[in-house]
Design an enzyme around this catalytic site. Structure first.
Site, mmCIF file in Angstrom:
data_model
loop_
_atom_site.group_PDB
_atom_site.id
_atom_site.type_symbol
_atom_site.label_atom_id
_atom_site.label_comp_id
_atom_site.label_asym_id
_atom_site.label_seq_id
_atom_site.Cartn_x
_atom_site.Cartn_y
_atom_site.Cartn_z
ATOM 1 N N CYS A 160 15.344 39.774 -28.765
ATOM 2 C CA CYS A 160 14.345 38.695 -28.884
ATOM 3 C C CYS A 160 15.059 37.643 -29.057
ATOM 4 O O CYS A 160 14.247 36.319 -28.614
ATOM 5 C CB CYS A 160 13.687 39.106 -30.259
ATOM 6 S SG CYS A 160 14.792 39.528 -31.726
ATOM 7 N N THR A 161 16.029 37.264 -29.718
ATOM 8 C CA THR A 161 16.861 36.079 -29.695
ATOM 9 C C THR A 161 17.275 35.479 -28.244
ATOM 10 O O THR A 161 16.731 34.361 -27.983
ATOM 11 C CB THR A 161 18.102 36.273 -30.392
ATOM 12 O OG1 THR A 161 17.905 36.760 -31.823
ATOM 13 C CG2 THR A 161 18.697 34.684 -30.570
#
Lengths: 442, 287
Positions: A217-218
Site C-alpha cells: 500500500c505504501t
C-alpha cells in the site's frame, strides 16, 4: 568422524616461525582451559592433522583464510560458488583487478598457497548443496562466512544430520563444531555452535531482522522514501510495461537499472520526494548490502580465534553468541543463546501441526512459510497414504507444481489425511526433510 | 595532510569502492582518496592497520618502523645501503645509536647542502680616518644581522666508515682523532656478528667477544690495539637514558637544522662519551 592422516610439512618452517603460536600452547597461563596441559602436541595437530572447512571466500572468507593460515592451520578447504566482481575489491584482499571473473575459491586458494609456505588450501567452486555428507564428515571444524540465512540453515541442517545417537545418547565424536560469522555494514556477529549440544541457527531464527520489504500500500499509493519510488518501478511498472519484452529485470544490466531509475525519478517528482539516485536504484534492485573491510576483519578474527581455541582445546570457547556494532562508537555484547526445546532443526522432537480437518492444504503451506520459527521458503510436502508415497504439493518442479496445485484448495480430510499422520517436508532451508505430525483440532 | 583540490573518483574506483561508499557516502570517500597517512610501527598490528587503510583507498601510506625489522637490525650493512639509496634520491640521512655510556650521530646531507647563517653585520671602516690604528679595525655592529649563504658537502656512510689509516697523513692525524670512531666500528661489528647489541644477560661472553672484535678491527685497520683500551667494555652495554637524551637532542636539532636549511650542520659525526661528559664533532671521510 573419519579424518585424513596428516602429511609432512616439507621442511618449510624457519626457526621461530611458530613462536607466536607456541606461546599459547607450550606454556601455562591464567586464561587457559582448566584441563589444559602445555605440550608440543597441539601445534603438531594444527600443522599436520587438523582439517578446517571455510565456507565462503568473500569478505569474511578472505580474512578467515588469512587468519587461519598464519595461525598454523595447513589443511584448509574453501567452498564458494561465486566469481569475483569489481565491487569485491574494497575488502576481499586476496583478489586483484585482473582476477575479476575468476572463481573466488580458486583465486583465494592460489593466493594463500603462494603467500604462506606450507599451507595447502583446496578450493571448491560449487554450492554448499552440491557437496554431500561424506565431504563434510572429513572436517574437524567448519567456519562459515556466508551471505544468506538460507545457506546458513542448510549448513546447520547438514551438520545436524551427521549426528549419531546411540540409545538416545549423542555420540560426541559425531559433532562437528560450526563457527558462524555474519556482517552487514558496520554490524556483525560471531557464534559458536556445537550441533546437538548448543543453540543452532534455527533455535534463534527470530533473532534475524526481517528483510526490508515495503508494504504494497505504501509503494502503490503513499510513497515517502526514494526507495518506495524505486520499488514501484521495479514491482509494478516493469511487469506492466515490459520495457525490454519478456526479459525479467536484471540488476546487473545498466540499461535495466537506467530504466528503473528514470521511472523512479518521475514518480519521486510526483510526490516531491528527493534522493533518487542511480546508485540507490541499483542498491534497491540488487538488494545490495554495504560492506567494508574493517567489520569483516573484526568478525573473522573472532571466528578464527574460536577455531583456534576449539582445535587446540587450550582455551574456553565463546559461549556462544557475540554481536558487534560500530555505527556510533563501538558496542559489543556476548550472550549464551539457548536451545529451543522444540527446534525444528536440532531438537529431534517431532514437529506438531495443529489444524482442523477442514483446514485447506494452503493454510498448512502458509504456516510453514510464515511461522517465525520455521520460515520455510518453498516447502514440498509428502506423506504416506495406503502404503504409497504421495506428494501433496511441490513448487520447485513445474510439472509437479501444476499437478499438485489443486490440492491446495482441498481440505486435509479430503486429501485423506488422518489424525497423527506424519508429513515429510523438504525445503532449501534444510538438507534433511523435517517430519511433522498432524494433530487434528476440533 | 589532505590535498586542497577535490580528488576525482574514476568509474573504476566507484565500482571498486561501491560497497563502502554506500556506507559513508561519496564525499567521505573523496576525502579518503586525497589523504596521506603516516603509519609508525610495523608489527602484527601495524600490518593489519596497513591492510585496512590501503583497502579503504587512502592516497598514500608512509610506513615507518623504528624497530629492528630483521635479525641483524640496523646493521652496518643496512645503514650503508639505506644511506646509498637516499643519497641517490637526494634524501638526507641521519644515523645514531647509544651503546651504554657512548653514543654517536652521523649525517649525510648530500654533496651540496645549502644553508644560511645569521651573522652580525660587519661595518667596514672608512679609509680616510686619521684616528689611529684602532679606527682602522672593522667594527661589529651587534644590532644588525645578515643572512650569509653557505654550502657544505657530505660523504656517504660507507666512505665515512672506510677511511684508510695506513697513509702517513692519516697516521699523523691519529692523535687528534676521537677514539670514539673506532669504538663505533667495534660495536657495529659486534652487531653484525651477533645480530644484536651487547646484552647484560651475557656479560661474560659478550665482554670476551668485544675484546676480540676490538683486536680484530684495529688489526684490520692496521692500527695498534692499545689505541682503544679495555675500559670501554664494561660501559657499552644497554642504553643509558641520559646519554639517549643528549644524543637524541643533538640528533633532533640536526634534523631541524637540515630541513630548515638554517645554521651550520655538524659535519659529519657527533660522538658523546657519557663517562667523561665529552661531546665532539669531527669529520671522517675522503679528503
Amino acid at each position: 568422524m573419519a579424518v585424513d592422516s596428516g602429511h609432512r610439512d616439507g621442511g618449510c618452517d624457519w626457526d621461530g616461525r611458530w613462536n607466536h603460536v607456541k606461546k599459547f600452547l607450550e606454556r601455562p597461563g591464567p586464561f587457559t582451559h582448566p584441563d589444559f596441559e602445555p605440550s608440543t602436541e597441539s601445534l603438531h595437530f594444527l600443522l599436520e592433522t587438523c582439517k578446517i572447512l571455510v565456507i565462503g571466500a568473500g569478505g569474511l572468507g578472505c580474512e578467515l583464510l588469512k587468519n587461519l593460515a598464519l595461525s598454523g592451520f595447513r589443511l584448509i578447504h574453501v567452498v564458494d560458488m561465486d566469481t569475483i566482481d569489481p565491487s569485491n575489491l574494497n575488502r576481499q584482499f586476496l583478489f586483484r583487478p585482473n582476477d575479476v571473473g575468476r572463481p573466488k575459491a580458486e583465486v583465494a586458494a592460489d593466493f594463500i598457497n603462494s603467500r604462506v609456505p606450507g599451507c595447502k588450501v583446496v578450493p571448491h567452486f560449487k554450492k554448499i548443496q552440491d557437496c554431500d555428507e561424506s565431504f563434510y564428515r572429513q572436517f574437524h571444524i567448519i567456519v562459515c562466512g556466508l551471505d544468506s540465512i538460507i545457506a546458513r540453515r542448510w549448513m546447520n541442517g547438514m551438520l545436524i544430520s551427521l549426528l549419531s545417537y546411540e540409545d538416545g545418547v549423542l555420540d560426541p565424536s559425531s559433532i562437528i563444531p560450526l563457527i558462524d560469522g555474519g556482517t552487514e555494514g558496520f554490524k556483525g556477529n560471531a557464534r559458536v555452535i556445537l550441533p546437538g549440544m548448543t543453540a543452532c541457527i534455527d533455535c534463534t531464527l527470530e533473532l534475524y531482522p526481517p528483510q526490508i520489504n515495503f508494504p504494497m500500500c505504501t509503494i502503490a499509493s503513499m510513497p515517502r522514501l526514494p526507495e518506495h519510488c524505486i520499488e514501484y518501478a521495479r514491482i509494478l511498472q516493469w511487469p506492466k510495461e515490459k520495457p525490454f519484452g519478456e526479459t525479467s529485470l536484471d540488476g546487473d544490466n545498466p540499461e535495466h537499472i537506467q530504466w528503473v531509475f528514470d521511472r523512479s525519478k518521475e514518480r519521486a517528482a510526483e510526490f516531491n520526494i528527493t534522493g533518487v539516485t542511480y546508485r540507490l536504484t541499483q542498491g534497491v534492485v540488487k538488494r545490495i548490502i554495504p560492506a567494508v573491510a574493517s567489520t569483516n576483519a573484526v568478525i573473522a578474527a573472532a571466528c578464527a580465534t574460536e577455531v583456534f581455541k576449539i582445535a587446540t582445546s587450550a582455551y574456553i570457547p565463546l559461549n556462544n553468541y557475540m554481536v558487534f556494532n560500530d555505527v556510533d562508537g563501538l558496542y559489543t555484547y556476548t550472550f549464551e543463546a539457548e536451545r529451543k526445546e522444540n527446534c525444528s532443526a536440532c531438537s529431534q522432537v517431532p514437529q506438531d501441526l495443529q489444524f482442523p480437518p477442514s483446514a485447506k492444504l494452503q493454510e498448512v503451506l502458509e504456516y510453514l512459510t510464515e511461522n517465525a520459527s520455521l520460515q520455510m521458503k518453498s516447502p514440498a510436502i509428502t506423506t504416506t497414504l495406503e502404503g504409497k508415497n504421495k506428494t501433496l504439493y511441490l513448487q520447485s518442479v513445474k510439472s509437479i507444481e501444476e499437478r499438485t496445485r489443486p490440492n491446495l484448495c482441498k481440505t486435509l480430510k479430503e486429501l485423506g489425511l488422518s489424525d497423527g499422520q506424519e508429513l515429510a517436508v523438504a525445503d532449501i532451508t534444510t538438507p534433511q526433510t523435517v517430519l511433522f505430525k498432524l494433530n487434528f483440532t476440533a | 595532510m589532505i590535498e586542497k583540490e577535490d580528488p576525482v573518483i574514476s568509474e573504476e574506483e566507484a565500482a571498486q569502492y561501491d560497497r563502502q561508499i554506500r556506507l559513508w557516502g561519496l564525499d567521505a570517500q573523496k576525502r579518503l582518496r586525497g589523504s596521506r597517512v603516516l603509519l609508525a610501527g610495523l608489527g602484527g598490528l601495524g600490518a593489519e592497520v596497513a591492510k585496512n587503510l590501503i583497502l579503504a583507498g587512502v592516497k598514500g601510506l608512509t610506513l615507518l618502523d623504528h624497530e629492528q625489522v630483521c635479525l641483524t637490525g640496523c646493521s652496518r650493512d643496512l645503514m650503508i645501503r639505506v644511506d646509498q639509496l637516499c643519497s641517490k634520491h637526494n634524501i638526507k640521512v641521519f644515523c645514531g645509536d647509544v651503546y651504554g655510556y657512548y653514543g654517536y650521530m652521523f649525517c649525510n646531507l648530500g654533496q651540496a647542502h645549502n644553508y644560511v647563517e645569521e651573522k652580525p653585520k660587519v661595518v667596514k671602516p672608512s679609509g680616510e680616518s686619521n684616528d689611529g690604528p684602532k679606527a682602522k679595525k672593522a667594527k661589529v655592529d651587534p644590532n644588525e644581522t645578515t643572512m650569509v649563504k653557505k654550502t657544505a658537502s657530505f660523504c656517504t656512510l660507507k666512505e665515512a666508515l672506510a677511511v684508510d689509516w695506513t697513509s702517513e697523513k692519516a697516521k699523523a692525524g691519529l692523535k687528534r682523532t676521537p677514539v670514539d670512531y673506532f669504538l663505533l666500528q667495534v660495536l657495529l661489528k659486534f652487531r653484525t656478528d651477533k645480530g644484536r647489541d651487547p646484552d647484560p644477560q651475557s656479560f661474560p661472553e659478550d665482554s670476551q667477544l668485544l675484546r676480540q672484535i676490538r683486536d680484530d678491527v684495529l688489526e684490520s685497520l692496521s692500527l695498534n690495539s692499545d689505541l682503544l683500551n679495555d675500559d670501554f667494555i664494561s660501559y657499552c652495554f644497554s642504553e643509558m637514558s641520559p646519554v639517549c637524551a643528549v644524543v637524541g637532542g643533538v640528533l633532533g636539532q640536526e634534523v631541524v637544522k637540515a630541513l630548515s636549511q638554517r645554521d651550520a650542520p655538524h659535519r659529519n659525526f657527533f660522538f658523546f662519551d657519557g663517562r667523561k661528559g665529552n661531546g665532539v664533532v669531527d669529520y671522517f671521510g675522503p679528503n
